[in-house]
Enzyme design. Sequence first.
Site, PDB file in Angstrom:
ATOM      1  N   SER A 190       0.779  -1.088  -0.044  1.00 58.01           N
ATOM      2  CA  SER A 190       0.074   0.050  -0.148  1.00 58.01           C
ATOM      3  C   SER A 190       1.042   1.182  -0.067  1.00 58.01           C
ATOM      4  CB  SER A 190      -0.993  -0.137   1.166  1.00 58.01           C
ATOM      5  OG  SER A 190      -1.802   1.012   1.211  1.00 58.01           O
ATOM      6  N   ASP A 236     -10.408  -3.694  -5.313  1.00 57.71           N
ATOM      7  CA  ASP A 236      -9.892  -2.728  -4.347  1.00 57.71           C
ATOM      8  C   ASP A 236     -11.050  -1.589  -4.307  1.00 57.71           C
ATOM      9  OD1 ASP A 236      -8.593  -0.873  -2.838  1.00 57.71           O
ATOM     10  OD2 ASP A 236      -6.626  -1.330  -3.833  1.00 57.71           O
ATOM     11  N   HIS A 288      -8.107  -5.012  -1.488  1.00 61.19           N
ATOM     12  CA  HIS A 288      -7.139  -4.199  -1.068  1.00 61.19           C
ATOM     13  C   HIS A 288      -6.182  -5.079  -0.057  1.00 61.19           C
ATOM     14  CE1 HIS A 288      -4.131  -0.960  -0.867  1.00 61.19           C
ATOM     15  NE2 HIS A 288      -4.363  -0.842   0.515  1.00 61.19           N
TER      16      HIS A 288
END
Length: 376
Positions: free
Chosen positions: A139, A270, A333
């Site tokens: 991330s 996501d 995600h």
Amino acid sequence: MRLVALPWSLWALLSISIPSISASRSENARIDPTFNRSEAEWGNPAPPPDPLPVPPPRPLVIWHGLGDQYASPGMLDFIGLIKQVHPGIFIHSVRLSDEPSSDQRAGWFGNVNEQIAQVAEQISSIPELESGFDAMGFSQGGQFLRAYVERYNNPPVRNLITFGSQHMGISDLPGCKPTDFLCRAAKNAAGAGVYTEWAQHHLVQAQYFRDHKHYDSYLRSNRFLADINNEAREEPDPDNRASKQSLKNTTYATNLASLDNFVMILFNQDQTVIPKESAWFGSYEIPSDDDGTTDPPAIIHMRRQPLYKEDWIGLRTLDEQEKVFMVVCNGEHMRLEEACWLPIVERWTGDVDMDEVNEEDTKRVLELPSLLIQDW
């Protein structure tokens, strides 16, 4: 049987030669006390020399994502799995504090530019990394490692791997769980304005918030993302008012273009990174004016970005050398299925060629249907 008498001259020659041969063998024995007569006489070969030691796999640096910390159970489990794929690999988990809760808090609150400078100093102090390493970012850790490459890269990164990273920023803040007080505090603070001076020095997400509806405000106020993406515009040249000087940092392009490979992973479900295409340098289209009337916004993909077309950060150079890899992983995600992370780890970490990975190698990895690295 017929006996033949030898002439006297031949007998004399033999009497001289035989003692010479005996003396020669005796001297060999004295020179090498370990000489083994039986092996030498029978012609057995000497044992082969010990094989040269196999060098360890190339080391790996991992930077965790928002809401996580360097020694969380998920991070430690994942590091353990990588070590099963590449026995003997050295892995460093980036931390902004040795105290786990402080490291987690630093993912929400802090000055990103100062944090990256701190990590650059941290990396340069580790002897195992001095010859270079692969880098993996989860991330927001992905764009932070890219910033390290562009600004420092000493020691150098060989392969840069980013999972669900916000390379073109985010255009909305993700939701928070009711019990995630750090997330709620950060989101409430951002409500006062992501482009305020305070937010740009203290709120991590604000420093990569790219508001496509107010792009000029972003360029004027953003202290991190606009810089590492070399989005700064030209300004008048004080020495020549008729011309303009570029504010682009050419070192960023040189350093990023030095990578062996740049691997970007997008999660197809996501809903945390908005837009999710930011993981591949995609972004919402900037309106023709600053009133934000475009709805719904179109996605401008990597090769249509000015950043790519004009090669502001070296991304186009890498891509034209076939060193950019855009990978899709199924799921939300940072939910890493083995089918996603295992081939990536095998191919782009530990200096292992994918062609050399066989079925027996993959059996060394524990079967794990889904690995959750972080969960907002």
